[in-house]
Design an enzyme around this catalytic site. Structure first.
Site, short mmCIF file in Angstrom:
data_model
loop_
_atom_site.label_atom_id
_atom_site.label_comp_id
_atom_site.label_asym_id
_atom_site.label_seq_id
_atom_site.Cartn_x
_atom_site.Cartn_y
_atom_site.Cartn_z
N LYS A 1 23.51 5.90 -3.15
CA LYS A 1 23.22 6.68 -1.94
C LYS A 1 22.98 5.78 -0.73
O LYS A 1 22.66 6.26 0.34
CB LYS A 1 21.99 7.56 -2.19
CG LYS A 1 22.29 8.69 -3.16
CD LYS A 1 21.31 9.83 -3.02
CE LYS A 1 21.76 11.07 -3.75
NZ LYS A 1 21.73 10.91 -5.21
N SER A 2 23.13 4.47 -0.91
CA SER A 2 22.82 3.53 0.17
C SER A 2 23.83 3.61 1.32
O SER A 2 25.01 3.86 1.11
CB SER A 2 22.82 2.11 -0.40
OG SER A 2 22.88 1.18 0.64
N CYS A 3 23.34 3.42 2.54
CA CYS A 3 24.21 3.34 3.72
C CYS A 3 24.60 1.89 3.99
O CYS A 3 25.41 1.62 4.86
CB CYS A 3 23.52 3.89 4.96
SG CYS A 3 23.43 5.67 4.98
N ILE A 4 23.92 0.96 3.34
CA ILE A 4 24.18 -0.46 3.58
C ILE A 4 24.57 -1.10 2.26
O ILE A 4 25.55 -1.55 1.98
CB ILE A 4 22.95 -1.21 4.11
CG1 ILE A 4 22.28 -0.39 5.20
CG2 ILE A 4 23.34 -2.58 4.65
CD1 ILE A 4 20.83 -0.72 5.39
N ASN B 1 30.14 -1.10 8.74
CA ASN B 1 29.98 -1.42 7.32
C ASN B 1 30.19 -0.17 6.46
O ASN B 1 30.87 -0.22 5.43
CB ASN B 1 28.58 -2.00 7.09
CG ASN B 1 28.35 -2.36 5.64
OD1 ASN B 1 29.06 -3.17 5.08
ND2 ASN B 1 27.37 -1.72 5.03
#
Lengths: 158, 102
Positions: B99-102, A29
């Site tokens: 800054k999210s990884c998802i 993702n």
């Protein structure tokens, strides 16, 4: 997008413990979010993550995993995996990490190709209908190598 | 650092995100989009407005959040902003890089 020389990530997922499955999913993702192509080849135990009746029951490994910080003999008691998994899933939900079924939907909608390994499918006597509807197909490892068709492809075994 | 977008002097980060949202306007957004190879349509503007509302409300942005947004689905998000939709849409919206990884 960006300065990365990685243009395509190919993941081979061979395990079905939650920490390995999420590692593959988050990296795939994350690749798409950076404009990098991504594909996952589910083989051997990794196939559990794309079996309709199994994917919601994946567990964290409590035995043979020193980072769990519980003695192996306790980790092996009945129900320990379920308890540890429940705790981990709760923490994951707090970080807005989707459950496995929703994560697969997100990956597919994001353009991640999802492949099942033909040899492992045959070995576990699985049929197409046992596997998720979003699956892109059943491939041999040779077919999967052929997906490494652009400069800057990386392949990762998990 | 300083940059000139749509004829206006603005402050941006090293990777081109506005540091002061009050400097944002639609001409600047259009120019950032053009530099990224995106021609803005009504759908693009709807998404940009939604992102600005989320940031204003202090809600973190993620691909999962797009799925729940009711504004568009993930497939359309990738189609509208090819090559890193969350990074591109936030840049055009004049808000910080998520800054999210998802």
């Amino acid at each position: 997008m960006g300065n990365t020389k990685v243009k395509k990530m190919l993941f081979i997922l061979s395990k079905a413990s939650i920490e390995n499955v999420y590692a593959a999913f988050i990296m795939a993702n994350g690749a798409r979010m950076e404009g990098i192509e991504a594909e996952i080849f589910f083989t051997f135990f990794g196939l559990e993550a794309i079996q309709k009746d199994k994917l919601e029951h994946l567990h964290v490994a409590t035995v043979g995993n020193p980072a769990m910080h519980i003695p192996t003999i306790i980790g092996g008691l009945p129900g320990m995996e379920a308890v540890a998994t429940k705790m981990m899933k709760k923490e994951m939900e707090k970080l807005d990490m989707p459950p496995v079924d929703e994560f697969l939907e997100i990956l597919s909608a994001s353009g991640v190709k999802l492949w099942a390994c033909k040899l492992a499918v045959d070995m576990f006597h699985l049929k197409q209908e046992d596997l998720i509807d979003d699956l892109d197909g059943i491939l041999t490892i040779g077919d999967f190598y052929n997906e490494a068709n652009v400069e800057g492809t990386q392949m990762l075994f998990i | 650092m300083e940059a000139v977008l749509a004829g206006i002097k603005v402050m941006v980060t090293d990777d081109g995100y506005l540091t002061d949202f009050s400097q944002w306007n639609e001409d600047i957004a259009r120019e950032i989009a053009k530099n990224e190879g995106i021609e803005m349509t009504d759908r693009h503007w709807e998404v940009i407005k939604w992102i600005q509302e989320q940031v204003k409300a202090g809600n973190p942005l993620s691909v999962r959040g797009i799925k729940k947004s009711g504004v568009l689905d993930i497939k359309e998000f990738y189609a509208l902003f090819p090559g890193g939709p969350l990074k591109l849409s936030t840049k055009i919206a004049g808000v910080p890089k998520p800054k999210s990884c998802i």
